[in-house]
Design an enzyme around this catalytic site. Structure first.
Site, short mmCIF file in Angstrom:
data_model
loop_
_atom_site.label_atom_id
_atom_site.label_comp_id
_atom_site.label_asym_id
_atom_site.label_seq_id
_atom_site.Cartn_x
_atom_site.Cartn_y
_atom_site.Cartn_z
N ASN A 94 -3.03 7.34 16.78
CA ASN A 94 -1.80 7.21 15.99
C ASN A 94 -1.55 8.54 15.31
O ASN A 94 -2.43 9.08 14.62
CB ASN A 94 -1.97 6.09 14.97
CG ASN A 94 -0.73 5.88 14.12
OD1 ASN A 94 -0.43 6.69 13.25
ND2 ASN A 94 -0.04 4.79 14.36
N GLY A 108 -3.61 -6.04 11.17
CA GLY A 108 -3.77 -5.11 10.07
C GLY A 108 -4.33 -5.73 8.81
O GLY A 108 -5.53 -5.82 8.63
N ASN A 154 6.28 -1.77 11.50
CA ASN A 154 5.55 -1.16 10.42
C ASN A 154 5.89 -1.92 9.13
O ASN A 154 6.64 -2.89 9.16
CB ASN A 154 5.91 0.33 10.30
CG ASN A 154 4.78 1.15 9.70
OD1 ASN A 154 4.03 0.68 8.86
ND2 ASN A 154 4.67 2.40 10.13
N CYS A 180 6.44 5.45 8.66
CA CYS A 180 5.61 5.27 7.46
C CYS A 180 6.47 5.42 6.21
O CYS A 180 7.10 6.46 6.00
CB CYS A 180 4.48 6.28 7.43
SG CYS A 180 3.43 6.10 5.98
N GLY A 215 2.50 -7.24 12.39
CA GLY A 215 3.16 -7.60 11.14
C GLY A 215 2.77 -8.99 10.70
O GLY A 215 3.37 -9.97 11.11
N ASN A 227 0.84 -1.20 0.00
CA ASN A 227 0.00 0.00 0.00
C ASN A 227 0.88 1.25 0.00
O ASN A 227 1.97 1.27 0.57
CB ASN A 227 -0.95 0.01 1.21
CG ASN A 227 -0.40 0.76 2.39
OD1 ASN A 227 -0.51 1.98 2.47
ND2 ASN A 227 0.21 0.05 3.32
N GLY A 230 1.00 -8.18 5.62
CA GLY A 230 0.38 -9.47 5.41
C GLY A 230 1.25 -10.62 5.90
O GLY A 230 2.37 -10.41 6.40
#
Length: 304
Positions: free
Chosen positions: A100, A265, A192, A130, A243, A70, A217
């Protein structure tokens, strides 16, 4: 509520260790069609910046083997909208609210933290990792000096528990964790997304308009487990693991590596019911193993 799943994490009481991850759950409104948010340990809301952001140009999602890329780019309505509109709704849901936050500059982080200090959010998660924005974000999280500087600024701006969200795109994540601990972080969350890329072989152009994006994923789960284990053994503050977690077995593994709570996530996109199924699986695991509390397994891995 099963009290055997409860945990006090960085001074905040969670009814269970399952928290939807920032960016994957929005503000929970859509997921309420599936289950009450009170069944969750907490919610880490969409990454919030000082002003509204529209994010990156599409395409900004790409499927990968066992995961996804993403490059959404922190699209969000801004801190003032969050405080006036989303936070009051979330505080009626009987779950921990984790704000966040992300910024392009040190001053932006400070200003957001100062605004949140006067609210009833339970914890602040500081995104210094990020990979999908061109300024700030990961630039602060890839060096000890950068990570420490943002931690120090946020710590001075608020008395609320501060959790620093760490990047895996570094040489030594344990050193980054120790740097934020030294500047007053109450906890760390990791990992992350990993930086990745896909190419359309017909057009010879990247699939993502941003060229690269964050990989999440099941594919990244072993990397996350390794880094959580390393960090948990390097710092004294508690660790939130994330994660690639998709099942209750993944949560048990992550907790054995050293995480006290976890975030879910990418699994939400494949299975919106994942958090509920995981909580139910953990309840059965506690019963089957005769545990007084799930936290008994934290950090119990026995390395060779």
């Amino acid at each position: 509520m099963n009290s055997k799943l409860s945990v006090n994490f960085a001074g905040v009481d969670f009814k269970n260790p399952i928290v939807p991850a920032s960016g994957a759950f929005g503000y929970g409104r859509e997921y309420e069609y599936f289950y009450p948010l009170s069944t969750l340990g907490g919610i880490s809301v969409k990454g919030t910046t000082g002003t509204r952001r529209t994010g990156n140009l599409p395409p900004r999602i790409a499927e990968t083997p066992s995961g996804m890329l993403n490059s959404v780019g922190l699209q969000n309505p801004g801190i003032d909208h969050f405080i006036s509109t989303e936070l009051p709704n979330l505080k009626t849901k009987d779950t921990v609210v984790i704000a966040n936050i992300a910024g392009s500059t040190a001053d932006e982080y400070r200003e957001i933290a100062e605004k949140l200090e006067d609210t009833d959010v339970d914890m602040i998660e500081v995104n210094i990792s990020c990979p999908n924005v061109k300024a700030g974000g990961a630039a602060f999280g890839v060096t000890c000096e950068g990570a420490a500087s943002i931690t120090k600024i946020v710590r001075a701006a608020t008395k609320k528990p501060v959790m620093m969200k760490l990047s895996p795109n570094v040489t030594n994540i344990s050193e980054i964790a120790k740097a934020v601990e030294a500047e007053g972080a109450d906890a760390v969350s990791l990992i992350n997304t990993l930086l990745g890329m896909r190419i359309d072989i017909k057009t010879r152009r990247p699939i993502l308009h941003n060229n690269v994006g964050g990989l999440s994923g099941p594919a990244i789960f072993p990397v996350a487990v390794r880094m959580v284990w390393q960090v948990a053994n390097a710092v004294k503050i508690p660790v939130c693991g994330m994660g690639g977690i998709s099942t209750w077995q993944d949560v048990v593994e992550m907790m054995m590596a050293g995480a006290q709570i976890v975030q879910i996530g990418a699994a939400l996109f494949a299975n919106p019911m994942a958090p509920i199924e995981i909580v139910e699986g953990l309840e059965q695991y506690v019963f089957d193993n005769g545990l007084d509390n799930l936290q008994e397994i934290v950090g119990t891995v026995q390395p060779y």
